[in-house]
Each structure stands twice: as C-alpha cells, then as structure tokens.
Scaffold this motif. Sequence first.
Motif, PDB file in Angstrom:
ATOM      1  N   GLN A 293       0.847  -1.192   0.000  1.00  0.00           N
ATOM      2  CA  GLN A 293       0.000   0.000   0.000  1.00  0.00           C
ATOM      3  C   GLN A 293       0.885   1.245   0.000  1.00  0.00           C
ATOM      4  O   GLN A 293       1.482   1.597   1.008  1.00  0.00           O
ATOM      5  CB  GLN A 293      -0.917   0.001   1.226  1.00  0.00           C
ATOM      6  N   LEU A 294       0.976   1.904  -1.124  1.00  0.00           N
ATOM      7  CA  LEU A 294       1.774   3.115  -1.237  1.00  0.00           C
ATOM      8  C   LEU A 294       1.012   4.281  -0.627  1.00  0.00           C
ATOM      9  O   LEU A 294      -0.121   4.558  -1.016  1.00  0.00           O
ATOM     10  CB  LEU A 294       2.084   3.397  -2.701  1.00  0.00           C
ATOM     11  N   GLY A 295       1.635   4.910   0.354  1.00  0.00           N
ATOM     12  CA  GLY A 295       0.945   6.001   1.030  1.00  0.00           C
ATOM     13  C   GLY A 295      -0.252   5.540   1.824  1.00  0.00           C
ATOM     14  O   GLY A 295      -1.118   6.346   2.179  1.00  0.00           O
ATOM     15  N   GLY A 296      -0.303   4.232   2.100  1.00  0.00           N
ATOM     16  CA  GLY A 296      -1.403   3.686   2.887  1.00  0.00           C
ATOM     17  C   GLY A 296      -2.696   3.510   2.127  1.00  0.00           C
ATOM     18  O   GLY A 296      -3.702   3.102   2.714  1.00  0.00           O
ATOM     19  N   GLU A 297      -2.684   3.752   0.802  1.00  0.00           N
ATOM     20  CA  GLU A 297      -3.957   3.675   0.072  1.00  0.00           C
ATOM     21  C   GLU A 297      -3.849   3.183  -1.363  1.00  0.00           C
ATOM     22  O   GLU A 297      -4.821   2.632  -1.899  1.00  0.00           O
ATOM     23  CB  GLU A 297      -4.631   5.055   0.060  1.00  0.00           C
ATOM     24  N   LEU A 298      -2.715   3.355  -2.009  1.00  0.00           N
ATOM     25  CA  LEU A 298      -2.584   2.948  -3.403  1.00  0.00           C
ATOM     26  C   LEU A 298      -1.956   1.556  -3.466  1.00  0.00           C
ATOM     27  O   LEU A 298      -0.785   1.389  -3.122  1.00  0.00           O
ATOM     28  CB  LEU A 298      -1.720   3.956  -4.179  1.00  0.00           C
ATOM     29  N   GLU A 299      -2.700   0.579  -3.914  1.00  0.00           N
ATOM     30  CA  GLU A 299      -2.174  -0.776  -3.984  1.00  0.00           C
ATOM     31  C   GLU A 299      -1.339  -0.935  -5.251  1.00  0.00           C
ATOM     32  O   GLU A 299      -1.841  -0.760  -6.365  1.00  0.00           O
ATOM     33  CB  GLU A 299      -3.302  -1.806  -3.972  1.00  0.00           C
ATOM     34  N   VAL A 300      -0.069  -1.252  -5.067  1.00  0.00           N
ATOM     35  CA  VAL A 300       0.831  -1.402  -6.206  1.00  0.00           C
ATOM     36  C   VAL A 300       1.549  -2.742  -6.111  1.00  0.00           C
ATOM     37  O   VAL A 300       1.799  -3.268  -5.030  1.00  0.00           O
ATOM     38  CB  VAL A 300       1.866  -0.257  -6.272  1.00  0.00           C
ATOM     39  N   GLY A 301       1.897  -3.301  -7.270  1.00  0.00           N
ATOM     40  CA  GLY A 301       2.664  -4.525  -7.304  1.00  0.00           C
ATOM     41  C   GLY A 301       4.068  -4.297  -6.778  1.00  0.00           C
ATOM     42  O   GLY A 301       4.592  -3.177  -6.819  1.00  0.00           O
ATOM     43  N   ARG A 302       4.696  -5.368  -6.287  1.00  0.00           N
ATOM     44  CA  ARG A 302       6.001  -5.258  -5.654  1.00  0.00           C
ATOM     45  C   ARG A 302       7.143  -5.018  -6.643  1.00  0.00           C
ATOM     46  O   ARG A 302       8.266  -4.732  -6.230  1.00  0.00           O
ATOM     47  CB  ARG A 302       6.300  -6.522  -4.832  1.00  0.00           C
ATOM     48  N   ILE A 303       6.887  -5.136  -7.932  1.00  0.00           N
ATOM     49  CA  ILE A 303       7.880  -4.769  -8.942  1.00  0.00           C
ATOM     50  C   ILE A 303       7.255  -3.733  -9.870  1.00  0.00           C
ATOM     51  O   ILE A 303       6.212  -3.975 -10.486  1.00  0.00           O
ATOM     52  CB  ILE A 303       8.375  -5.983  -9.751  1.00  0.00           C
ATOM     53  N   GLY A 304       7.881  -2.568  -9.933  1.00  0.00           N
ATOM     54  CA  GLY A 304       7.428  -1.514 -10.831  1.00  0.00           C
ATOM     55  C   GLY A 304       8.314  -1.454 -12.069  1.00  0.00           C
ATOM     56  O   GLY A 304       9.116  -2.350 -12.326  1.00  0.00           O
TER      57      GLY A 304
ATOM     58  N   GLY B 138       6.434   1.762   7.368  1.00  0.00           N
ATOM     59  CA  GLY B 138       5.477   1.491   6.300  1.00  0.00           C
ATOM     60  C   GLY B 138       5.684   2.361   5.079  1.00  0.00           C
ATOM     61  O   GLY B 138       4.752   2.565   4.288  1.00  0.00           O
ATOM     62  N   ILE B 139       6.903   2.856   4.887  1.00  0.00           N
ATOM     63  CA  ILE B 139       7.248   3.699   3.741  1.00  0.00           C
ATOM     64  C   ILE B 139       7.813   2.818   2.631  1.00  0.00           C
ATOM     65  O   ILE B 139       8.689   1.989   2.880  1.00  0.00           O
ATOM     66  CB  ILE B 139       8.285   4.766   4.150  1.00  0.00           C
ATOM     67  N   ALA B 140       7.333   2.972   1.425  1.00  0.00           N
ATOM     68  CA  ALA B 140       7.853   2.201   0.301  1.00  0.00           C
ATOM     69  C   ALA B 140       9.304   2.577   0.044  1.00  0.00           C
ATOM     70  O   ALA B 140       9.656   3.764   0.054  1.00  0.00           O
ATOM     71  CB  ALA B 140       7.015   2.451  -0.944  1.00  0.00           C
ATOM     72  N   PHE B 141      10.143   1.568  -0.198  1.00  0.00           N
ATOM     73  CA  PHE B 141      11.542   1.799  -0.536  1.00  0.00           C
ATOM     74  C   PHE B 141      11.760   1.340  -1.971  1.00  0.00           C
ATOM     75  O   PHE B 141      11.629   0.156  -2.278  1.00  0.00           O
ATOM     76  CB  PHE B 141      12.475   1.049   0.413  1.00  0.00           C
ATOM     77  N   LEU B 142      12.062   2.291  -2.865  1.00  0.00           N
ATOM     78  CA  LEU B 142      12.257   2.009  -4.280  1.00  0.00           C
ATOM     79  C   LEU B 142      13.755   2.043  -4.583  1.00  0.00           C
ATOM     80  O   LEU B 142      14.332   3.126  -4.743  1.00  0.00           O
ATOM     81  CB  LEU B 142      11.536   3.036  -5.152  1.00  0.00           C
ATOM     82  N   PRO B 143      14.422   0.890  -4.611  1.00  0.00           N
ATOM     83  CA  PRO B 143      15.855   0.899  -4.862  1.00  0.00           C
ATOM     84  C   PRO B 143      16.145   1.203  -6.328  1.00  0.00           C
ATOM     85  O   PRO B 143      15.657   0.521  -7.227  1.00  0.00           O
ATOM     86  CB  PRO B 143      16.283  -0.527  -4.509  1.00  0.00           C
ATOM     87  N   TRP B 144      16.919   2.258  -6.565  1.00  0.00           N
ATOM     88  CA  TRP B 144      17.319   2.474  -7.953  1.00  0.00           C
ATOM     89  C   TRP B 144      18.639   1.736  -8.193  1.00  0.00           C
ATOM     90  O   TRP B 144      19.383   1.474  -7.271  1.00  0.00           O
ATOM     91  CB  TRP B 144      17.405   3.949  -8.307  1.00  0.00           C
ATOM     92  N   PHE B 145      18.866   1.351  -9.456  1.00  0.00           N
ATOM     93  CA  PHE B 145      19.955   0.438  -9.812  1.00  0.00           C
ATOM     94  C   PHE B 145      19.812  -0.841  -8.981  1.00  0.00           C
ATOM     95  O   PHE B 145      20.714  -1.240  -8.248  1.00  0.00           O
ATOM     96  CB  PHE B 145      21.311   1.104  -9.583  1.00  0.00           C
ATOM     97  N   PRO B 146      18.652  -1.514  -9.076  1.00  0.00           N
ATOM     98  CA  PRO B 146      18.394  -2.657  -8.193  1.00  0.00           C
ATOM     99  C   PRO B 146      19.183  -3.917  -8.519  1.00  0.00           C
ATOM    100  O   PRO B 146      19.291  -4.801  -7.677  1.00  0.00           O
ATOM    101  CB  PRO B 146      16.889  -2.906  -8.387  1.00  0.00           C
ATOM    102  N   VAL B 147      19.723  -3.983  -9.725  1.00  0.00           N
ATOM    103  CA  VAL B 147      20.497  -5.165 -10.113  1.00  0.00           C
ATOM    104  C   VAL B 147      21.944  -4.753 -10.330  1.00  0.00           C
ATOM    105  O   VAL B 147      22.262  -4.042 -11.278  1.00  0.00           O
ATOM    106  CB  VAL B 147      19.930  -5.817 -11.392  1.00  0.00           C
ATOM    107  N   ALA B 148      22.821  -5.198  -9.432  1.00  0.00           N
ATOM    108  CA  ALA B 148      24.235  -4.843  -9.513  1.00  0.00           C
ATOM    109  C   ALA B 148      24.949  -5.698 -10.549  1.00  0.00           C
ATOM    110  O   ALA B 148      24.572  -6.839 -10.799  1.00  0.00           O
ATOM    111  CB  ALA B 148      24.904  -5.018  -8.155  1.00  0.00           C
TER     112      ALA B 148
END
Length: 293
Positions: free
Chosen positions: A6-17, A206-216
Amino acid sequence: MTTTLQLGGELEVGRIGYGTMRLAPQEPGFDAAIFHVWRAPADRKAAIAVLRRAVELGVNLIDTADAYALGETDELIADALAPYRDDIVIATKVGAVHPSPTEWLPLGHPAYLRQQAELCLRRLRVDRIDLLQLHRIDPDYPLEDQVGALAQLVTEGKVRHIGLSEVSVEQIRAAAAIVPIASVQNLYNLTHRTAEDVVEYTAAQGIAFLPWFPVAAGAHAAAGGVLADIAAELGATPVQVSLAWLLRRSPTMLPIPGTASLAHLEENIAAARIELSDSQFERLSAIAAGAGE
C-alpha cells in the motif's frame, strides 16, 4: 511474501514496478559510467510497446523524472498509457537538472520545484500526480522550503503523495515533520548496501523503498558464484534472483528495474514469482557489499 504493498497507505501497487530511465539510450562519445538519459529513444514505437507490455504483465507503478530525456520520457508514458487505467500509479521526480549529458545537479528552489511539477502534469496528461519525489535535496535551500513546496502542491490537489530520493534517516524524519512521506528512492542492491539503515527505517514506518539500480553488475554474478548457483537451483536467472532477494529483504521494498527490451522486461517481472528459501536468502545476504564493483 506479499505481492503488493500500500503506497501512502492507500494505493495498492505490485512489488515490482517499471523505471523509465533505461528507455533513453546512452549518448555516444561520453563517459559510459554515467547515465546520460539525455534524449528520448530513437525508436518511439518500441519504447511505447515496452511500456504497454509492462502494464499487460501486471506492473501498475511507472517511475520517471522530469530530467529524464528533458521531459520526453513523460511524453512517452502518456502516449503509451493515457488515458490511464484507474489502478495505474505514476511516480515522477523533480529537483535535479540535467544541463548536459554528463551533468546531474540538484536544484531545489521552491518556485522551480512547483514549476516542474506543473510541467509534469501537462506532459503526463494527468490532473494529479500520484507520487511526486524530491529527486535530490539541494544544500543551497532549507529542506523545509523544498519539502514545503511539494506539500503546497498536495494542498492544491495537484499531488497525491510525496517521496524523497537519496536521503538519510534523519532527513526522512525532518521531511515527515512537514508532510507525510510515502516513499524513499535510494541506491541499493545486493552488493551496494550503504542504505541499510534507511531500508530498516522505511520498513518500520510502512514507507515504500524504491531501490534504484536494483540489479548490480560485477564478479558476484560470475559462473560458479553464489548468485549463479542459487539461480541454477531455482531454474531462474541471476537477475531474477537479485530481484527476489530485494523483495525478501523488506516488506516495503519495491524495485523498479528498467529496460528497453521486451525479453528483459518479462524476465524482471517474473522475479516476483520466485521464492527464496531461508538458506538461499542467507547465502545471498552474505555476499560482501561491494563485491565485484
């Protein structure tokens, strides 16, 4: 492992964007180690096909920035997906300027941030930005002024949620005292883990963590290594195992791997179906930070 958050406690998003930075090609003749993201892809039809395929495969968070291809990436997203399905979440960023292919500079003047948000609204063809992230904190302006400008956009109904990028725990706390923080986007992957404390803090909050450059990239992915061995055990690719490790690492982790390839796109998204055993997760976690870099 949950497949959504739940992004921001309300927007349901898949775990891979899906991150759009990789849609823009590297500029020839410049340092290959720098993400240029200077021009829109020459093959716009192919880029649009990737964006549409990502959504067909279940991706519902698309990440971009006003500095990617100087705004042309926003236009690609709109051409591909507008009018948007109700469940599609568009995340963008303001606060970094890209005056040449090799320059990335913070610019946090409050009026500039608000202007760039207005331009994002127009290019993306939306009335409200789902997630607006401060691309970088500019040391030349008080944090409260930069975050305050984004909070003003929330008050005006032009932005739904606010995020931050490349920040410390202390900066997250300071920003959250001004406006709720829905996401944090820091560099983080299997071998680059300097943001461990931020990963822990965002998970706890409960804050979404979006790792950039996720694949080393690096020697850790070579044949005969732990990553390759576990990939063979699972019948997966090293890239998929790297993403699966991230998803297991934190319940609020939301990788946004980008690619201009349909085949790589499908490979990335399929990582959400991989389940690591406790032993496999621990073996991957034991890979030395910085290995092969």
